[in-house]
Design an enzyme around this catalytic site. Structure first.
Site, short mmCIF file in Angstrom:
data_model
loop_
_atom_site.label_atom_id
_atom_site.label_comp_id
_atom_site.label_asym_id
_atom_site.label_seq_id
_atom_site.Cartn_x
_atom_site.Cartn_y
_atom_site.Cartn_z
N SER A 1 56.10 26.18 14.95
CA SER A 1 57.19 26.18 13.97
C SER A 1 56.62 26.45 12.59
O SER A 1 55.58 25.90 12.22
CB SER A 1 57.91 24.84 13.98
OG SER A 1 58.79 24.76 12.86
N LYS B 1 54.10 26.82 23.37
CA LYS B 1 54.98 27.77 22.68
C LYS B 1 54.25 28.34 21.47
O LYS B 1 53.72 27.59 20.63
CB LYS B 1 56.27 27.08 22.23
CG LYS B 1 57.30 28.05 21.65
CD LYS B 1 58.66 27.37 21.48
CE LYS B 1 59.72 28.38 21.05
NZ LYS B 1 61.07 27.75 20.97
#
Length: 352
Positions: free
Chosen positions: A182, A215
């Site tokens: 992120s 991720k």
């Protein structure tokens, strides 16, 4: 009213306000199912064995999942099943509750069919999520838990936050996802290095045997992404999710100066990273593609490139709640067109 007629009304609202309204309606419908009939554009989910797969010891009725970020606190698992998703991913969750960044923190780029978010892992914390997950069991679809670190946790103590999330949530998750990609938590993307990945998965192995996926961001070079993902698989990752949002602000005409971009503008960037990873890791790890997927045709492109599963988020905002069913129907049409009797025959066909 269909979704296309409702969308201009929704889009007059602040994006975060609109999200809370939609989530509230879905939550009510989850408790009183006749309300699903009032949701514009929602159709009966596709049930077809040709789309089902057994992956990570779990059954996925179809390959279309909800990406992390929409249901941060695990409040809509039943609703996502009713929308036709084959799986859902809750979070990102952090060990301790945190409010996230100041509002406004999400913006629409309507012409580009994109979102830009600087949410900052706003969530109720691992303990609260755990309580909700216990109440939601048995899950109607596989549930992944996406874990991150708190904003105030220094980089050198990040491992402790991931360990705390695993201690609290691993037994309640069908699979886990480590989020180090992120752009909205300072220093988080700095953890995308081989040394931290090795240390992280060594810790994970000691704590759980649940499948854990990594991720990654779309803004790494293809070579760096491949190197990192290969290392992750070597040290125990069950799979890779590619990709998170992008900080390439040239992708939209009028960006704000913070947050990550999702939706149609990152489609090719996300696909390029995914394909580079798939060329190296297809057949060695589970591959999940996300980023700019808003149709069955795009989902099929990712599947042929090596994705066993795909995820959507921004496409749901622009296409509406019927998107999972639309993708499934298109996938069935494309499988028939290409002479495949089951989706497993199409997965990675471009890699063979």
């Amino acid at each position: 009213m269909d979704y296309e007629r409702l969308k201009p009304l929704l889009f007059r609202l602040d994006p975060e306000t609109a999200h809370h309204m939609v989530a509230g309606l879905l939550g009510c419908a989850q408790r009183f199912t006749p309300l699903f009939s009032l949701i514009p554009g929602l159709e009966e989910p596709v049930r077809d064995e040709r789309l089902s797969q057994e992956l990570m010891g779990l059954r996925f009725d179809n390959p279309v999942g909800l990406a992390a970020g929409f249901d941060k606190n695990g409040e809509l698992i039943g609703a996502m099943a009713r929308l036709g998703f084959g799986f859902t991913e809750v979070g990102t969750v952090t060990p301790r509750p945190q409010p996230g960044n100041p509002r406004p923190r999400i913006w629409r780029h309507v012409k580009e069919e994109a979102l830009q978010n600087a949410m900052g892992f706003n969530n109720d914390g691992a303990e609260a999520l755990g309580k909700r997950l216990k109440k939601a069991r048995p899950y109607p679809i596989p549930v992944g838990v996406n874990i991150g670190k708190n904003k105030i946790t220094p980089e050198e103590k990040a491992l402790e936050d991931y360990a705390a999330c695993i201690d609290t949530l691993a037994d309640l998750a069908d699979y886990l996802v480590v989020n180090i990609s992120s752009p909205n938590t300072p220093g988080l993307r700095d953890l995308q290095n081989e040394a931290f990945i090795a240390e992280l998965f060594a810790m994970i192995k000691e704590k759980t045997d649940k499948p854990v996926l990594l991720k990654i961001a779309p803004d790494m070079s293809e070579a760096s992404a491949v190197t990192l993902c290969v290392k992750a698989v070597e040290v125990g990752a069950a799979g890779i999710i590619a990709t998170n949002t992008s900080i390439d602000y040239s992708l939209v005409a009028h960006p704000v100066d913070r947050g990550g971009i999702s939706g149609r503008p990152i489609r090719e960037k996300s696909f390029a990273i995914f394909e580079a990873i798939a060329k190296e890791l297809f057949g060695r790890a589970l591959l999940v593609s996300v980023g700019g997927i808003d149709s069955g045709y795009e989902a099929y492109r990712r599947i042929k490139a090596g994705a066993s599963l795909v995820q959507v988020y921004t496409g749901l905002i622009y296409r509406g709640p019927g998107l999972p069913t639309l993708i499934d129907r298109t996938l069935l049409h494309l499988l028939e067109k290409d002479g495949f009797s089951h989706i497993s025959e199409a997965v990675g066909v471009d890699r063979r």
